[in-house]
Design a protein around this motif. Structure first.
Motif, PDB file in Angstrom:
ATOM      1  N   LYS A   7       0.833  -1.204   0.000  1.00  0.00           N
ATOM      2  CA  LYS A   7       0.000   0.000   0.000  1.00  0.00           C
ATOM      3  C   LYS A   7       0.871   1.259   0.000  1.00  0.00           C
ATOM      4  O   LYS A   7       1.860   1.340   0.718  1.00  0.00           O
ATOM      5  CB  LYS A   7      -0.912  -0.016   1.243  1.00  0.00           C
ATOM      6  CG  LYS A   7      -1.769   1.202   1.395  1.00  0.00           C
ATOM      7  CD  LYS A   7      -3.116   0.975   0.787  1.00  0.00           C
ATOM      8  CE  LYS A   7      -4.056   2.113   1.121  1.00  0.00           C
ATOM      9  NZ  LYS A   7      -4.444   2.860  -0.035  1.00  0.00           N
ATOM     10  N   ASP A   8       0.498   2.224  -0.839  1.00  0.00           N
ATOM     11  CA  ASP A   8       1.139   3.543  -0.927  1.00  0.00           C
ATOM     12  C   ASP A   8       2.582   3.486  -1.407  1.00  0.00           C
ATOM     13  O   ASP A   8       3.313   4.463  -1.261  1.00  0.00           O
ATOM     14  CB  ASP A   8       1.064   4.292   0.410  1.00  0.00           C
ATOM     15  CG  ASP A   8      -0.367   4.604   0.821  1.00  0.00           C
ATOM     16  OD1 ASP A   8      -1.232   4.706  -0.073  1.00  0.00           O
ATOM     17  OD2 ASP A   8      -0.609   4.745   2.025  1.00  0.00           O
ATOM     18  N   ASN A  59       0.432   2.518  -5.284  1.00  0.00           N
ATOM     19  CA  ASN A  59      -0.712   1.672  -4.971  1.00  0.00           C
ATOM     20  C   ASN A  59      -1.580   2.377  -3.923  1.00  0.00           C
ATOM     21  O   ASN A  59      -1.397   2.194  -2.731  1.00  0.00           O
ATOM     22  CB  ASN A  59      -0.269   0.304  -4.462  1.00  0.00           C
ATOM     23  CG  ASN A  59      -1.452  -0.579  -4.144  1.00  0.00           C
ATOM     24  OD1 ASN A  59      -2.578  -0.283  -4.519  1.00  0.00           O
ATOM     25  ND2 ASN A  59      -1.202  -1.666  -3.444  1.00  0.00           N
ATOM     26  N   CYS A  60      -2.510   3.167  -4.399  1.00  0.00           N
ATOM     27  CA  CYS A  60      -3.456   3.873  -3.523  1.00  0.00           C
ATOM     28  C   CYS A  60      -4.856   3.264  -3.650  1.00  0.00           C
ATOM     29  O   CYS A  60      -5.856   3.905  -3.315  1.00  0.00           O
ATOM     30  CB  CYS A  60      -3.500   5.350  -3.891  1.00  0.00           C
ATOM     31  SG  CYS A  60      -1.907   6.179  -3.784  1.00  0.00           S
ATOM     32  N   ARG A  62      -8.102   1.354  -2.918  1.00  0.00           N
ATOM     33  CA  ARG A  62      -8.844   0.998  -1.705  1.00  0.00           C
ATOM     34  C   ARG A  62      -8.975  -0.516  -1.632  1.00  0.00           C
ATOM     35  O   ARG A  62      -9.390  -1.162  -2.595  1.00  0.00           O
ATOM     36  CB  ARG A  62     -10.219   1.667  -1.763  1.00  0.00           C
ATOM     37  CG  ARG A  62     -11.033   1.483  -0.532  1.00  0.00           C
ATOM     38  CD  ARG A  62     -12.369   2.224  -0.693  1.00  0.00           C
ATOM     39  NE  ARG A  62     -13.216   1.949   0.411  1.00  0.00           N
ATOM     40  CZ  ARG A  62     -13.271   2.687   1.516  1.00  0.00           C
ATOM     41  NH1 ARG A  62     -12.527   3.755   1.615  1.00  0.00           N
ATOM     42  NH2 ARG A  62     -14.072   2.366   2.503  1.00  0.00           N
ATOM     43  N   LYS A  63      -8.654  -1.080  -0.487  1.00  0.00           N
ATOM     44  CA  LYS A  63      -8.623  -2.547  -0.337  1.00  0.00           C
ATOM     45  C   LYS A  63      -9.933  -3.141   0.186  1.00  0.00           C
ATOM     46  O   LYS A  63     -10.155  -4.330   0.093  1.00  0.00           O
ATOM     47  CB  LYS A  63      -7.491  -2.956   0.605  1.00  0.00           C
ATOM     48  CG  LYS A  63      -6.131  -2.523   0.124  1.00  0.00           C
ATOM     49  CD  LYS A  63      -5.405  -3.656  -0.484  1.00  0.00           C
ATOM     50  CE  LYS A  63      -3.989  -3.222  -0.818  1.00  0.00           C
ATOM     51  NZ  LYS A  63      -3.437  -3.874  -1.921  1.00  0.00           N
TER      52      LYS A  63
END
Length: 185
Positions: A7-8, A59-60, A62-63
């Motif tokens: 993530k990020d 990688n932004c 939403r999971k």
């Protein structure tokens, strides 16, 4: 494609090229603002495939799913129209709450279809004079300071007097932040 990616974190060039191949295949059906919000930091929104190709990706995405509570909006009438017409139609009605979310003053607003100038911004404040509302802005707009200045130095009242303010700090990048502000009455 990025579900197992940290993530990020910056996306590698080979993975970026794979993403672009898929987006290009469906480019006529793509909402580039939404796609770029999942792949770019700092509200770097893109309006076209050419713009999307230029940016650095992160990688932004939403999971988790957005939650839609059953019955939460039952009985609510959602109306979408030009705010001037909407205001004229519903002003002064007791069970009406206005959601006022104009483009943030002094922020990039190229994703909006119409130009939004200071006069428009001030005109929209008529909505909050005698109605219940939720009003959204950010600390970047300096709007709250502007109205406090007017109240302190002129005979004009601050339109947000008596409103409750809720603020939330947001990270644009690892080094840059801003504060989202919601005022309601």
């Amino acid at each position: 494609m990025v579900k197992d990616y940290p993530k990020d974190k910056k996306i590698t060039e080979p993975l970026k090229q794979q993403i672009l191949k898929i987006v290009e295949k469906y480019h006529n059906q793509v909402d580039f603002v939404t796609i770029s919000s999942s792949l770019r930091f700092g509200m770097n929104y893109d309006n076209s495939f050419d713009e999307l190709k230029k940016g650095t990706y992160y990688n932004c995405v939403r999971k988790n799913d957005y939650i839609t509570p059953e019955g939460y909006l039952d009985g609510l009438e959602v109306v979408k129209m030009d705010y001037r017409k909407l205001y004229d139609k519903y002003k002064g009605i007791d069970n009406v709450v206005f959601i006022v979310d104009p483009p943030y003053l002094q922020t990039v607003s190229y994703t909006y279809k119409n130009y939004w100038n200071l006069t428009d911004y001030l005109d929209v404040l008529d909505v909050i004079k005698s109605n219940r509302y939720f009003f959204f802005t950010s600390n970047k707009s300096s709007l709250l300071e502007l109205f406090q200045w007017f109240e302190d130095r002129t005979s004009h009242a601050n339109p947000f007097n008596g409103a409750t303010q809720v603020s939330q700090k947001k990270n644009i990048t690892y080094q840059s932040t801003y504060t989202d502000i919601m005022l309601f009455k």
